[in-house]
Design a protein around this motif. Structure first.
Motif, PDB file in Angstrom:
ATOM      1  N   ASN A  18       0.802  -1.225   0.000  1.00 48.39           N
ATOM      2  CA  ASN A  18       0.000   0.000   0.000  1.00 48.39           C
ATOM      3  C   ASN A  18       0.840   1.283   0.000  1.00 48.39           C
ATOM      4  N   ALA A  19       2.147   1.154   0.167  1.00 40.73           N
ATOM      5  CA  ALA A  19       3.036   2.320   0.050  1.00 40.73           C
ATOM      6  C   ALA A  19       3.458   2.415  -1.419  1.00 40.73           C
ATOM      7  N   VAL A  20       2.665   3.102  -2.215  1.00 40.72           N
ATOM      8  CA  VAL A  20       2.743   2.985  -3.679  1.00 40.72           C
ATOM      9  C   VAL A  20       3.462   4.172  -4.322  1.00 40.72           C
ATOM     10  N   VAL A  21       4.310   3.834  -5.304  1.00 43.25           N
ATOM     11  CA  VAL A  21       4.797   4.827  -6.266  1.00 43.25           C
ATOM     12  C   VAL A  21       4.366   4.391  -7.655  1.00 43.25           C
ATOM     13  N   ARG A  22       4.103   5.373  -8.501  1.00 43.70           N
ATOM     14  CA  ARG A  22       3.776   5.125  -9.903  1.00 43.70           C
ATOM     15  C   ARG A  22       5.047   5.319 -10.726  1.00 43.70           C
ATOM     16  N   HIS A  23       5.408   4.281 -11.471  1.00 42.87           N
ATOM     17  CA  HIS A  23       6.667   4.263 -12.209  1.00 42.87           C
ATOM     18  C   HIS A  23       6.397   4.584 -13.675  1.00 42.87           C
ATOM     19  N   ALA A  24       6.975   5.674 -14.167  1.00 44.36           N
ATOM     20  CA  ALA A  24       6.754   6.120 -15.548  1.00 44.36           C
ATOM     21  C   ALA A  24       8.055   6.017 -16.332  1.00 44.36           C
ATOM     22  N   HIS A  25       8.487   4.767 -16.564  1.00 45.37           N
ATOM     23  CA  HIS A  25       9.734   4.545 -17.304  1.00 45.37           C
ATOM     24  C   HIS A  25       9.391   4.151 -18.735  1.00 45.37           C
TER      25      HIS A  25
END
Length: 310
Positions: free
Chosen positions: A204-211
Motif C-alpha cells: 500500500n506504500a505505492v509509487v507510480r513508475h513512468a519509465h
C-alpha cells in the motif's frame, strides 16, 4: 525544538529534468507534514545540473541537491544518504511519483518494527506502453515469488524502498561495484538479510513508475539487468560460501505464464513474447559479464570497492 526529519527521501537522478520535476511535484503534494520529511536529490553527473529544477520546489519542500561524478546509482544513493538527516531513508527514482499516503504507510510500518527494510508497491504509470508493461509484469512476478520464499532472501527494487538510517550505515550502504542501474538493489537486499535484519513488503506504500521504453531501450535495459544480476549472484555465492546458482526452471516457466494470468486476449500473448525476449536479453547480458569480467581479477575489484561489507 528538534527539527530532525523522520524521513529522508533520497532521489538519484541523471539527465532527466522533466521526470525529476514530476517526481518532486508528487513529493510536494503528498499528505504528510512537511516538517517530518526532507528530500535529497543526488545528481549522478548530469551534463546540465538539475539545480534549476530543484530550486522550483524550494518553497514547498525541504530539499537539498548534492552533486557527484557519474558513478552509478549505488554511489548516487550513498552520496544522498551521506547528506541525509532523517531517522529513516526512503529511496525512490526520478521517474517515480509517490501516492499521497506514501510516507504515512511507511510511518505506520516502522512504528511496528523500526529495524526492518520495507519495500513499497510499484505501479506501472504507462499502461499503454507494451514494453513498460512487460517490465512491470516481471517485477510483479518477482514480488509475488518473494511471498513464496519462506526461508530465503526476498529481493526488492530500490525505486520504492525504506530502511532505518542506523542499520543502513552499519552495513555500509549500497555497493559501488555496480556501474549500471542493475543488480545493486538485489545485492543490498541480500546483504541486509544476510546480516540478520528483517525485510517486509508493504504493497500500500505505492509509487507510480513512468519509465518509457522502446523496443531498443527495452532490450538494452534487460541486457544490463543480466550483467548486474550476474555480478549480484556471484557476490551472493561468495558471501554464502557456495557455488553460483540461478533460479529453478519452474521459476521461468511461471514467469512466462504470469502475463496470461494478469492480462486477457492478445495483450497477454504480446506480454508473453516480450517477457520471453527480456529473458533472452538478460541471459545475453549475464554471458557478456561472465566473458568480460569473470575471474579472480573482477572478484578482487568488487571486493575493493565494496562499502562496509563483512
Amino acid at each position: 525544538m528538534d527539527t530532525t526529519p523522520l524521513f529522508s527521501v533520497i532521489v538519484p537522478t541523471h539527465d532527466r529534468p522533466g521526470r525529476l520535476a514530476a517526481c518532486l511535484e508528487a513529493l510536494a503534494s503528498i499528505d504528510f507534514s512537511p516538517e517530518k520529511f526532507e528530500v535529497v536529490v543526488s545528481d549522478d553527473g548530469s551534463p546540465v545540473s538539475p539545480a534549476a529544477v530543484v530550486a522550483q520546489f524550494a518553497d514547498r519542500l525541504r530539499v537539498t541537491l548534492v552533486h557527484g561524478p557519474k558513478a552509478g546509482p549505488g554511489a548516487a544513493r550513498n552520496r544522498g544518504a551521506a547528506r541525509a538527516l532523517g531517522r529513516f531513508f526512503v529511496f525512490t527514482d526520478d521517474d517515480c511519483a509517490a501516492e499521497p499516503d506514501w510516507l504515512k504507510v511507511f510511518e505506520r510500518c516502522f512504528a511496528q518494527r523500526p529495524d526492518r527494510l520495507i519495500a513499497g508497491g510499484i505501479v506501472n504509470d504507462l499502461p499503454t506502453n507494451r514494453y513498460s508493461t512487460a517490465t512491470q509484469l516481471i517485477v510483479a512476478y518477482a514480488y509475488a515469488n518473494n511471498a513464496r520464499r519462506a526461508t530465503s532472501t526476498m529481493f526488492f527494487n530500490t525505486c520504492n524502498l525504506a530502511v532505518p538510517a542506523e542499520q543502513f550505515r552499519q552495513i555500509g550502504g549500497f555497493s559501488q561495484a555496480f556501474p549500471l542501474a542493475a543488480g545493486e538493489d538485489y545485492d543490498f537486499c541480500h546483504r541486509w538479510q544476510h546480516a540478520g535484519l528483517p525485510a517486509f513488503y508493504a504493497p500500500n506504500a505505492v509509487v507510480r513508475h513512468a519509465h518509457a521504453l522502446t523496443l531498443r531501450s527495452f532490450c538494452r535495459q534487460h541486457f544490463n539487468y543480466g550483467r548486474g544480476l550476474f555480478l549480484c549472484r556471484r557476490r551472493i555465492a561468495k558471501r554464502e560460501q557456495r557455488s553460483l546458482r540461478v533460479e529453478a526452471p519452474t521459476f521461468y516457466w511461471g514467469l512466462l505464464r504470469f502475463p496470461l494470468q494478469q492480462t486477457n486476449g492478445a495483450g497477454g500473448w504480446t506480454s508473453v513474447l516480450l517477457v520471453l525476449g527480456s529473458q533472452v536479453a538478460t541471459f545475453a547480458g549475464a554471458v557478456r559479464e561472465w566473458l568480460v569480467s569473470g575471474g579472480s581479477d573482477a572478484a578482487a575489484h568488487e571486493s575493493a570497492v565494496e562499502g562496509g561489507e563483512s
